[in-house]
Write a protein that holds these residues in place. Structure first.
Motif, PDB file in Angstrom:
ATOM      1  N   SER A 150       8.000 -19.764   2.816  1.00  0.00           N
ATOM      2  CA  SER A 150       6.855 -18.842   2.798  1.00  0.00           C
ATOM      3  C   SER A 150       6.644 -18.191   4.158  1.00  0.00           C
ATOM      4  CB  SER A 150       5.590 -19.596   2.370  1.00  0.00           C
ATOM      5  OG  SER A 150       5.356 -20.689   3.244  1.00  0.00           O
ATOM      6  N   GLU A 151       6.881 -18.960   5.227  1.00  0.00           N
ATOM      7  CA  GLU A 151       6.686 -18.418   6.579  1.00  0.00           C
ATOM      8  C   GLU A 151       7.674 -17.294   6.861  1.00  0.00           C
ATOM      9  OE1 GLU A 151       6.961 -19.903  11.234  1.00  0.00           O
ATOM     10  OE2 GLU A 151       6.806 -21.394   9.627  1.00  0.00           O
ATOM     11  N   GLU A 152       8.943 -17.508   6.451  1.00  0.00           N
ATOM     12  CA  GLU A 152       9.961 -16.479   6.665  1.00  0.00           C
ATOM     13  C   GLU A 152       9.683 -15.237   5.825  1.00  0.00           C
ATOM     14  OE1 GLU A 152      13.324 -18.880   5.717  1.00  0.00           O
ATOM     15  OE2 GLU A 152      13.966 -19.024   7.799  1.00  0.00           O
ATOM     16  N   SER A 153       9.198 -15.442   4.589  1.00  0.00           N
ATOM     17  CA  SER A 153       8.881 -14.312   3.725  1.00  0.00           C
ATOM     18  C   SER A 153       7.761 -13.466   4.312  1.00  0.00           C
ATOM     19  CB  SER A 153       8.477 -14.810   2.335  1.00  0.00           C
ATOM     20  OG  SER A 153       9.559 -15.459   1.712  1.00  0.00           O
ATOM     21  N   THR A 154       6.749 -14.157   4.845  1.00  0.00           N
ATOM     22  CA  THR A 154       5.627 -13.451   5.486  1.00  0.00           C
ATOM     23  C   THR A 154       6.111 -12.671   6.694  1.00  0.00           C
ATOM     24  OG1 THR A 154       4.112 -15.197   4.768  1.00  0.00           O
ATOM     25  CG2 THR A 154       3.347 -13.743   6.536  1.00  0.00           C
ATOM     26  N   LYS A 155       6.970 -13.307   7.481  1.00  0.00           N
ATOM     27  CA  LYS A 155       7.498 -12.657   8.673  1.00  0.00           C
ATOM     28  C   LYS A 155       8.312 -11.419   8.316  1.00  0.00           C
ATOM     29  CE  LYS A 155      10.080 -13.649  12.911  1.00  0.00           C
ATOM     30  NZ  LYS A 155      10.869 -14.663  13.660  1.00  0.00           N
ATOM     31  N   LYS A 156       9.112 -11.516   7.227  1.00  0.00           N
ATOM     32  CA  LYS A 156       9.910 -10.370   6.804  1.00  0.00           C
ATOM     33  C   LYS A 156       9.016  -9.214   6.371  1.00  0.00           C
ATOM     34  CE  LYS A 156      13.773  -8.879   3.952  1.00  0.00           C
ATOM     35  NZ  LYS A 156      13.193  -7.557   3.723  1.00  0.00           N
ATOM     36  N   LYS A 157       7.945  -9.514   5.632  1.00  0.00           N
ATOM     37  CA  LYS A 157       7.029  -8.458   5.195  1.00  0.00           C
ATOM     38  C   LYS A 157       6.376  -7.766   6.388  1.00  0.00           C
ATOM     39  CE  LYS A 157       5.996 -10.480   0.669  1.00  0.00           C
ATOM     40  NZ  LYS A 157       4.994 -11.194  -0.161  1.00  0.00           N
ATOM     41  N   GLU A 158       6.015  -8.568   7.400  1.00  0.00           N
ATOM     42  CA  GLU A 158       5.416  -7.995   8.607  1.00  0.00           C
ATOM     43  C   GLU A 158       6.411  -7.106   9.342  1.00  0.00           C
ATOM     44  OE1 GLU A 158       4.120 -11.372  10.801  1.00  0.00           O
ATOM     45  OE2 GLU A 158       2.333 -11.727   9.565  1.00  0.00           O
ATOM     46  N   THR A 159       7.658  -7.561   9.395  1.00  0.00           N
ATOM     47  CA  THR A 159       8.708  -6.776  10.058  1.00  0.00           C
ATOM     48  C   THR A 159       8.950  -5.464   9.330  1.00  0.00           C
ATOM     49  OG1 THR A 159       9.792  -8.818  10.786  1.00  0.00           O
ATOM     50  CG2 THR A 159      11.103  -6.825  10.872  1.00  0.00           C
ATOM     51  N   ASP A 160       8.999  -5.536   7.991  1.00  0.00           N
ATOM     52  CA  ASP A 160       9.204  -4.325   7.187  1.00  0.00           C
ATOM     53  C   ASP A 160       8.063  -3.340   7.380  1.00  0.00           C
ATOM     54  OD1 ASP A 160      11.525  -5.416   6.276  1.00  0.00           O
ATOM     55  OD2 ASP A 160      10.734  -6.025   4.316  1.00  0.00           O
ATOM     56  N   GLN A 161       6.843  -3.862   7.445  1.00  0.00           N
ATOM     57  CA  GLN A 161       5.665  -3.004   7.629  1.00  0.00           C
ATOM     58  C   GLN A 161       5.707  -2.320   8.991  1.00  0.00           C
ATOM     59  OE1 GLN A 161       1.976  -5.045   6.971  1.00  0.00           O
ATOM     60  NE2 GLN A 161       0.707  -3.245   7.341  1.00  0.00           N
ATOM     61  N   LEU A 162       6.102  -3.079  10.006  1.00  0.00           N
ATOM     62  CA  LEU A 162       6.213  -2.519  11.356  1.00  0.00           C
ATOM     63  C   LEU A 162       7.281  -1.428  11.405  1.00  0.00           C
ATOM     64  CD1 LEU A 162       5.427  -2.639  14.367  1.00  0.00           C
ATOM     65  CD2 LEU A 162       7.161  -4.425  14.661  1.00  0.00           C
ATOM     66  N   ALA A 163       8.377  -1.657  10.671  1.00  0.00           N
ATOM     67  CA  ALA A 163       9.469  -0.675  10.641  1.00  0.00           C
ATOM     68  C   ALA A 163       9.005   0.635  10.017  1.00  0.00           C
ATOM     69  CB  ALA A 163      10.657  -1.247   9.868  1.00  0.00           C
ATOM     70  N   VAL A 164       8.209   0.543   8.946  1.00  0.00           N
ATOM     71  CA  VAL A 164       7.686   1.753   8.293  1.00  0.00           C
ATOM     72  C   VAL A 164       6.747   2.497   9.242  1.00  0.00           C
ATOM     73  CG1 VAL A 164       6.285   2.628   6.391  1.00  0.00           C
ATOM     74  CG2 VAL A 164       7.933   0.797   5.975  1.00  0.00           C
ATOM     75  N   THR A 165       5.916   1.752   9.962  1.00  0.00           N
ATOM     76  CA  THR A 165       5.006   2.368  10.938  1.00  0.00           C
ATOM     77  C   THR A 165       5.794   3.101  12.019  1.00  0.00           C
ATOM     78  OG1 THR A 165       3.418   0.576  10.562  1.00  0.00           O
ATOM     79  CG2 THR A 165       3.111   1.913  12.543  1.00  0.00           C
ATOM     80  N   THR A 166       6.876   2.467  12.482  1.00  0.00           N
ATOM     81  CA  THR A 166       7.724   3.094  13.507  1.00  0.00           C
ATOM     82  C   THR A 166       8.369   4.366  12.969  1.00  0.00           C
ATOM     83  OG1 THR A 166       8.217   0.900  14.409  1.00  0.00           O
ATOM     84  CG2 THR A 166       9.677   2.695  15.059  1.00  0.00           C
ATOM     85  N   ALA A 167       8.824   4.308  11.712  1.00  0.00           N
ATOM     86  CA  ALA A 167       9.442   5.487  11.085  1.00  0.00           C
ATOM     87  C   ALA A 167       8.436   6.626  11.007  1.00  0.00           C
ATOM     88  CB  ALA A 167       9.968   5.121   9.700  1.00  0.00           C
ATOM     89  N   ASP A 168       7.190   6.304  10.655  1.00  0.00           N
ATOM     90  CA  ASP A 168       6.127   7.325  10.591  1.00  0.00           C
ATOM     91  C   ASP A 168       5.924   8.003  11.941  1.00  0.00           C
ATOM     92  OD1 ASP A 168       5.195   7.631   7.982  1.00  0.00           O
ATOM     93  OD2 ASP A 168       4.092   5.747   8.067  1.00  0.00           O
ATOM     94  N   LYS A 169       5.930   7.200  12.996  1.00  0.00           N
ATOM     95  CA  LYS A 169       5.741   7.747  14.346  1.00  0.00           C
ATOM     96  C   LYS A 169       6.913   8.649  14.736  1.00  0.00           C
ATOM     97  CE  LYS A 169       2.906   3.943  16.148  1.00  0.00           C
ATOM     98  NZ  LYS A 169       2.854   2.800  17.084  1.00  0.00           N
ATOM     99  N   LEU A 170       8.113   8.191  14.412  1.00  0.00           N
ATOM    100  CA  LEU A 170       9.300   8.992  14.743  1.00  0.00           C
ATOM    101  C   LEU A 170       9.316  10.296  13.958  1.00  0.00           C
ATOM    102  CD1 LEU A 170      11.995   6.154  14.807  1.00  0.00           C
ATOM    103  CD2 LEU A 170      11.382   7.604  16.750  1.00  0.00           C
ATOM    104  N   LEU A 171       8.784  10.255  12.733  1.00  0.00           N
ATOM    105  CA  LEU A 171       8.761  11.446  11.885  1.00  0.00           C
ATOM    106  C   LEU A 171       7.974  12.586  12.544  1.00  0.00           C
ATOM    107  CD1 LEU A 171       9.872  12.281   9.132  1.00  0.00           C
ATOM    108  CD2 LEU A 171       7.718  11.564   8.110  1.00  0.00           C
ATOM    109  N   LYS A 172       6.976  12.222  13.360  1.00  0.00           N
ATOM    110  CA  LYS A 172       6.168  13.242  14.050  1.00  0.00           C
ATOM    111  C   LYS A 172       6.970  13.964  15.131  1.00  0.00           C
ATOM    112  CE  LYS A 172       1.911  10.715  13.101  1.00  0.00           C
ATOM    113  NZ  LYS A 172       0.867   9.830  13.643  1.00  0.00           N
ATOM    114  N   GLU A 173       8.087  13.314  15.559  1.00  0.00           N
ATOM    115  CA  GLU A 173       8.945  13.939  16.579  1.00  0.00           C
ATOM    116  C   GLU A 173      10.058  14.771  15.946  1.00  0.00           C
ATOM    117  OE1 GLU A 173      10.495  11.191  19.460  1.00  0.00           O
ATOM    118  OE2 GLU A 173       8.677   9.955  19.445  1.00  0.00           O
ATOM    119  N   TYR A 174      10.151  14.700  14.615  1.00  0.00           N
ATOM    120  CA  TYR A 174      11.241  15.401  13.913  1.00  0.00           C
ATOM    121  C   TYR A 174      10.763  16.801  13.523  1.00  0.00           C
ATOM    122  CZ  TYR A 174      15.163  16.176  10.736  1.00  0.00           C
ATOM    123  OH  TYR A 174      16.289  16.682  10.127  1.00  0.00           O
TER     124      TYR A 174
END
Length: 754
Positions: free
Chosen positions: A525-549
């Motif tokens: 469960s701990e690893e699953s939670t960590k993966k979801k947090e990582t995926d969410q952070l990745a989407v946030t980063t993609a959103d920020k990069l999209l503003k530079e595109y």
């Protein structure tokens, strides 16, 4: 091989790999023990021989090897116990004609000799010589074969007897045994061993001429040639007091036995020899190269500079300049090279080849210091000189023409690169074509030329050939794209790729949950939670990069729309995915057969569990002709449809699509993984191994899930050593990876012990 360390390492690796492929083969396991004896790793050899004895009820070579290793280690009590076992085995397997094997007596004699019992050793060896198979007699080789006695062992019995008699003061008897050996084994490979042993007897009698004559009769291609050269070196030093000949022989032996491949040892050897011959520039070069390997740069520079002051050592200029370049001492390096090139034209091949090397190095340094004109001038001179050199080689030294052609092509490539930087495209194309005249099948040059001519499909063909030789490392991509992110030319392309990586860092099949569901079983469960947090952070980063595109063309605007809605899809929030699906559907209706939007519709439908609609979109894509521009989208579409078919149990349809993926991309990791999964489900474990192994290789052995599947199927195929090996690799990089320890590693190890 004269116990050359490099060769022994290679032969050991080959045998070790063979045992890895056939872990129950007693003969290979025994050979591995022998390889360790050759490397003087006697304790390890004893262990390997012991393991080999477990693989076969009666393993004579392993037992005799173990005994000899124990004798060399001084473990005489252990050796004697094994000798008794050997005797019992011989009685058990012996025929009516042969009750004992000569090896038993040979090994026993060595043990007796080690204990100082020379007379008993001699008596034992005399018994051995009288046994069938040791003497060739009238039946020749047939006797050796029938008694299962190798020629090498037979010769060993003779030599051991002569040595024992010699040490016991029985010189005449020893000489007679040696004469018998020469007669018995004349014309056989082991004859060289007898010759070298005879040299020792000649030297005892101070008969140096006879010793010389015998040693010089041994040719380089014959066995034991290095042993002969060692004896020759000692005669030069101790008998003739000739240091020059001793150095020559000594250096040859050290080079062949691998001593000179270890830098610290090499420096010691070279410096000893240099004291006897201080004007040898080639020795200075070897010392300098060894010092560079051990990072003693200042000392290396001193050696080179001292040798150059002596004169007549111009070939060292390149080595010195190369070292100065390594230390970023550009001006000093250029000064050394310019001075080396200040001479009238010399027509000898060695000078011409050295000048080409110096000119190329000068051009390389000038390129680094932004002196482009001088760099081009140096490359042009090198190219002209190389062409003259190649004409000479056609008449004088044809064997090195291929390597020199490659060098000419590389000069052309460097000139072409500089021309490209100066936007002199016609000139660049000219030199690329010139280079192809020397190596017309070189994939790198062909790919570069096709790319410059905008013939992308042809360029891709050649780049693919290069990738097949040397797979890439995609994990480094994000770091390099980030460096190029602010670049005026490549920035937008870099941002686009960074967003793609953030949204799908592991290059998974979006919309598929076949493997994702399996992988979830391995996570707590701990690893699953960590993966979801990582995926969410990745989407946030993609959103920020999209503003530079900032798209500049219609095509780039379409890409931005796809990326923007892919970010929504990556959240897995149902309302956001539905919103993205509407946009993708609208894009597909405006532009017919637009693969990226059709794929995006299918991916969104899969996330929303609208499987029939997704399948219809993907089947539509399968009917569209493949093109290079949308190759990645085609592959993802085929893989996702294969995923759907696999879950429906339609393995034949899935396999057809996966083979289509591999037709266009032979390093498609997912295609191999899916094929492995199909084979595993059909309980065809060896076929599963074949495909999972390819997937493991294509992932650079970095994906622990694939590693687990490969190890599991190795275990199911009863290839336990292979399973354990893969487990080690997975656990080394992922020590907490679940299940593999208990599910595979421990079970495979337990099975191996049964």
């Amino acid at each position: 091989c004269g116990r050359n360390r490099n060769i022994l390492d290679q032969t050991y690796s080959l045998v070790e790999h063979s045992l890895y492929m056939a872990p129950t083969d007693a003969q290979i396991a025994t050979e591995l023990g022998f390889q360790l004896v050759l490397q003087d790793k006697l304790q390890d050899a004893v262990k390997r021989y012991t393991d080999a004895m477990k693989l076969k009820e009666i393993n004579m070579p392993a037992l005799t090897g173990k005994i000899q290793a124990e004798i060399l280690l001084g473990q005489l009590e252990d050796a004697e116990q094994q000798l008794e076992l050997l005797k019992e085995m011989q009685e058990f397997i012996g025929t009516s004609a042969v009750r004992e094997h000569p090896l038993y007596h040979l090994i026993k004699a060595r043990a007796l000799k080690k204990m100082g019992k020379s007379s008993e050793a001699i008596a034992t060896l005399k018994v051995a010589i009288a046994l069938p198979g040791v003497r060739r007699g009238n039946t020749g080789r047939a006797t050796l074969v029938s008694a299962n006695v190798s020629v090498s062992d037979s010769v060993s019995v003779y030599l051991e007897l002569a040595a024992a008699q010699h040490s016991n003061g029985e010189q005449d008897e020893a000489a007679k045994v040696m004469q018998d050996a020469i007669h018995e084994f004349a014309g056989m490979p082991e004859e060289t061993r007898i010759t070298i042993a005879n040299v020792d007897l000649a030297l005892i009698q101070d008969d140096v001429d006879t010793a010389f004559s015998m040693l010089r009769s041994i040719l380089p291609e014959q066995p034991y040639y290095i042993e002969a050269q060692k004896k020759l070196a000692q005669i030069y030093l101790h008998k003739q007091k000739d240091q020059r000949l001793y150095i020559s022989c000594y250096m040859y032996v050290k080079d062949r036995d691998g001593s000179l491949t270890r830098p610290e040892k090499a420096i010691e050897v070279y410096e000893q020899v240099l004291k006897k011959n201080p004007h040898d520039g080639h020795l200075v070069r070897k010392i300098g190269q060894a010092l560079v390997k051990t990072h003693h740069y200042t000392k290396a520079i001193h050696y080179f500079e001292t040798a150059l002051k002596i004169g007549g050592q111009d070939f060292l200029c390149h080595d010195l300049a190369e070292l100065l370049l390594k230390l970023r001492l550009f001006e000093k390096a250029k000064k050394v090279l310019r001075k080396a090139l200040e001479h009238d034209f010399k027509n000898d091949l060695a000078t011409m080849m050295n000048d080409v090397k110096c000119l190329m190095l000068l051009a390389k340094i000038c390129t680094k210091t932004n002196e482009v004109e001088e760099a081009l001038s140096a490359y042009s001179k090198a190219y002209d000189l190389q062409k003259r050199l190649l004409k000479r080689l056609m008449l004088e030294q044809t064997d090195i023409i291929p390597a020199q052609n490659q060098l000419a092509a590389s000069i052309c490539t460097e000139i072409a690169h500089l021309c490209m930087d100066r936007q002199e495209y016609d000139k660049a194309a000219h030199y690329y074509k010139e280079g192809l005249g020397f190596v017309e099948n070189d994939p790198k040059m062909m790919a570069d030329l096709m790319f410059k001519k905008q013939e992308y499909e042809h360029a891709t063909f050649y780049y693919r050939r290069l990738l097949e030789r040397s797979p890439g490392q995609p994990n480094e991509a994000l770091k390099h794209f980030n460096k190029a992110r602010k670049d005026s030319d490549w920035g937008q392309s870099s941002i686009y790729n960074m967003i793609q990586i953030c949204l799908n860092p592991d290059n998974e099949i979006i919309g598929s949950n076949l493997f994702e569901t399996q992988d979830e079983d391995f996570r707590n469960s701990e690893e699953s939670t960590k993966k979801k947090e990582t995926d969410q952070l990745a989407v946030t980063t993609a959103d920020k990069l999209l503003k530079e595109y900032h798209p500049q063309t219609q095509e780039e605007q379409e890409q931005r729309t796809l990326l923007q809605n892919s970010c929504l899809m990556a959240t897995n929030d149902r309302s956001k995915v539905e919103k993205a699906l509407e946009v993708f559907t609208e894009m597909a209706s405006i532009k017919k057969d637009h693969i990226p939007s059709l794929l995006a519709i299918a991916q969104a439908c899969m996330i929303l569990k609208l499987i029939p609609r997704a399948r219809n979109q993907l089947k539509r894509i399968t009917k569209i002709n493949w093109n290079l521009k949308e190759a990645e989208e085609f592959e993802k579409s085929w893989l996702l449809l294969a995923d759907i078919y696999i879950k429906a149990g339609k393995y034949d349809l899935a396999t057809e699509l996966l083979k289509r993926c591999l037709q266009y991309n032979q390093s498609c990791c997912k295609a191999y993984e899916y094929l492995g999964f199909i084979m595993e489900k059909e309980q065809s474990y060896m076929d599963a191994v074949t495909n999972y192994k390819l997937a493991w290789t294509c992932s650079n052995e970095a994906n622990p899930a694939i590693g687990y599947k490969l190890a599991f199927n190795y275990m199911k195929a009863k290839m336990y050593m292979h399973a354990i090996d893969i487990c080690h690799k997975v656990l080394k990089n992922h020590p907490t990876y679940p299940k593999i320890q208990k599910e595979v590693f421990e079970k495979a190890r337990a099975s191996l012990k049964q």
